[in-house]
Design a protein around this motif. Structure first.
Motif, short mmCIF file in Angstrom:
data_model
loop_
_atom_site.label_atom_id
_atom_site.label_comp_id
_atom_site.label_asym_id
_atom_site.label_seq_id
_atom_site.Cartn_x
_atom_site.Cartn_y
_atom_site.Cartn_z
N CYS A 102 0.83 -1.20 0.00
CA CYS A 102 0.00 0.00 0.00
C CYS A 102 0.86 1.25 0.00
N VAL A 103 0.26 2.32 -0.44
CA VAL A 103 0.94 3.61 -0.40
C VAL A 103 0.79 4.19 0.99
N SER A 104 1.90 4.53 1.60
CA SER A 104 1.83 5.04 2.97
C SER A 104 1.37 6.48 2.99
N GLN A 105 0.77 6.86 4.08
CA GLN A 105 0.35 8.23 4.30
C GLN A 105 0.94 8.71 5.62
N PRO A 106 1.22 10.02 5.71
CA PRO A 106 1.82 10.54 6.94
C PRO A 106 0.96 10.22 8.16
N GLY A 107 1.62 9.77 9.21
CA GLY A 107 0.93 9.55 10.46
C GLY A 107 0.13 8.27 10.51
N THR A 108 0.31 7.35 9.53
CA THR A 108 -0.44 6.09 9.53
C THR A 108 0.52 4.93 9.59
N ASN A 109 0.03 3.81 10.02
CA ASN A 109 0.82 2.59 10.11
C ASN A 109 0.61 1.78 8.84
N VAL A 110 1.70 1.58 8.08
CA VAL A 110 1.60 0.89 6.79
C VAL A 110 1.06 -0.52 6.96
N SER A 111 1.51 -1.20 8.01
CA SER A 111 1.04 -2.56 8.25
C SER A 111 -0.46 -2.60 8.49
N ASN A 112 -0.94 -1.65 9.28
CA ASN A 112 -2.38 -1.57 9.53
C ASN A 112 -3.16 -1.24 8.27
N GLN A 113 -2.59 -0.36 7.46
CA GLN A 113 -3.21 -0.03 6.18
C GLN A 113 -3.37 -1.28 5.32
N ALA A 148 -6.00 -3.58 6.54
CA ALA A 148 -7.34 -3.07 6.28
C ALA A 148 -7.73 -3.32 4.82
N VAL A 149 -6.79 -3.07 3.91
CA VAL A 149 -7.07 -3.32 2.49
C VAL A 149 -7.36 -4.79 2.27
N GLU A 150 -6.56 -5.65 2.88
CA GLU A 150 -6.78 -7.09 2.74
C GLU A 150 -8.16 -7.50 3.27
N ASN A 151 -8.55 -6.92 4.38
CA ASN A 151 -9.84 -7.24 4.96
C ASN A 151 -10.99 -6.82 4.03
N TYR A 152 -10.88 -5.63 3.49
CA TYR A 152 -11.93 -5.15 2.57
C TYR A 152 -11.97 -6.00 1.29
N MET A 153 -10.79 -6.38 0.81
CA MET A 153 -10.72 -7.22 -0.39
C MET A 153 -11.35 -8.59 -0.13
N ALA A 207 -11.41 0.08 0.28
CA ALA A 207 -10.01 -0.33 0.10
C ALA A 207 -9.26 0.71 -0.72
N LEU A 208 -9.90 1.26 -1.74
CA LEU A 208 -9.25 2.26 -2.58
C LEU A 208 -9.11 3.60 -1.89
#
Length: 257
Positions: A23-34, A37-42, A64-65
């Motif tokens: 996933c593309v990281s965003q400031p202040g977020t946890n990439v692993s959690n992102q 979350a995407v995997e869960n939605y998929m 997810a998007l």
């Protein structure tokens, strides 16, 4: 088997083949959690698709998007969802979007090829399957080669179709469609022994239908197996009394009398 289509793969074998990218990281977020979350939605969307709830699949894919706006897999699954709904323009748009973010997404290429085939765009479908097949890391290259063979058949390119089916079976000997079509092509080339071998392998893997039973009758006769020929004829008579294959068989028997 009578209808030379590819769409059954798109809804059956391909719903579960998406492999998630980073996933593309965003400031202040946890990439692993992102990513989780995407995997869960998929996974949620995939479940809806498999159960036939295509309307419900759209919302989790869009969620997810929202998290990863560059997810080729999410766009690819969204495209497949719209394809199932008959929204062909949207399906095409999102297949293209998916490949714009990952030009080597073999699963998406394979699905897009199936979509293009369903639209009668044979050359474009073949190109997508070929790109998927060229990816040595793709775990379903055999399916891509099988699909290339089906397109070649539709284009009346029998030698090319034979080449692709042989390649697909070298990669995966359990491909029923490739096995049967190769048997049929070899029968047309009068390579009856090789055709019979492939046909018997097919019968161990799949149910019979009018076309396969008629091919079985012909191959059994050419290879001197009268019992098998009689058995296939009985099945054709009892299971498919209105089929054109049975008419062809009866014409053959009348001709020989």
């Amino acid at each position: 088997m009578n209808k030379r289509t590819i769409k059954d793969y798109a809804l059956g074998g391909w719903l579960g083949v998406f492999s998630l990218t980073g996933c593309v990281s965003q400031p202040g977020t946890n990439v692993s959690n992102q990513q989780q979350a995407v995997e869960n939605y998929m996974s949620l969307a995939r479940g809806y698709l498999q159960e036939g709830y295509t309307e419900k699949a759209i919302k989790p894919l869009k969620r997810a998007l929202e998290i990863d706006r560059h997810s080729s897999d999410a766009y690819g699954m969204l495209a497949l969802t719209y394809q199932v709904q008959g929204e062909d323009k949207l399906a095409d748009t999102f297949f293209r979007k998916a490949l714009s973010y990952d030009a080597r997404a073999a699963d998406v290429q394979n699905n897009y090829g199936a979509f293009l085939f369903s639209q009668g765009q044979l050359e474009d479908a073949y190109k997508q399957f070929a790109r998927a097949a060229e990816n040595m890391d793709y775990e379903k290259r055999s399916r891509a080669y099988e699909n290339m063979g089906i397109v070649a058949l539709k284009q009346d390119k029998s030698p090319l179709a034979k080449q692709h089916f042989e390649k697909s079976l070298r990669l995966n000997g359990n491909l029923v469609r490739a096995r049967f079509e190769l048997a049929a092509l070899l029968h047309n080339e009068r390579q009856y022994r090789s055709a019979w071998s492939h046909y018997k392998a097919f019968t161990r893997q799949s149910r019979q239908n009018p076309r396969s039973l008629w091919l079985g009758i012909q191959l059994a006769r050419m290879n001197g197996d009268r019992d098998a020929a009689a058995s296939y004829a009985v099945q054709l008579e009892s299971l498919y009394p209105a089929s054109r294959e049975l008419k062809a068989y009866r014409s053959l028997v009348r001709y020989e009398k």
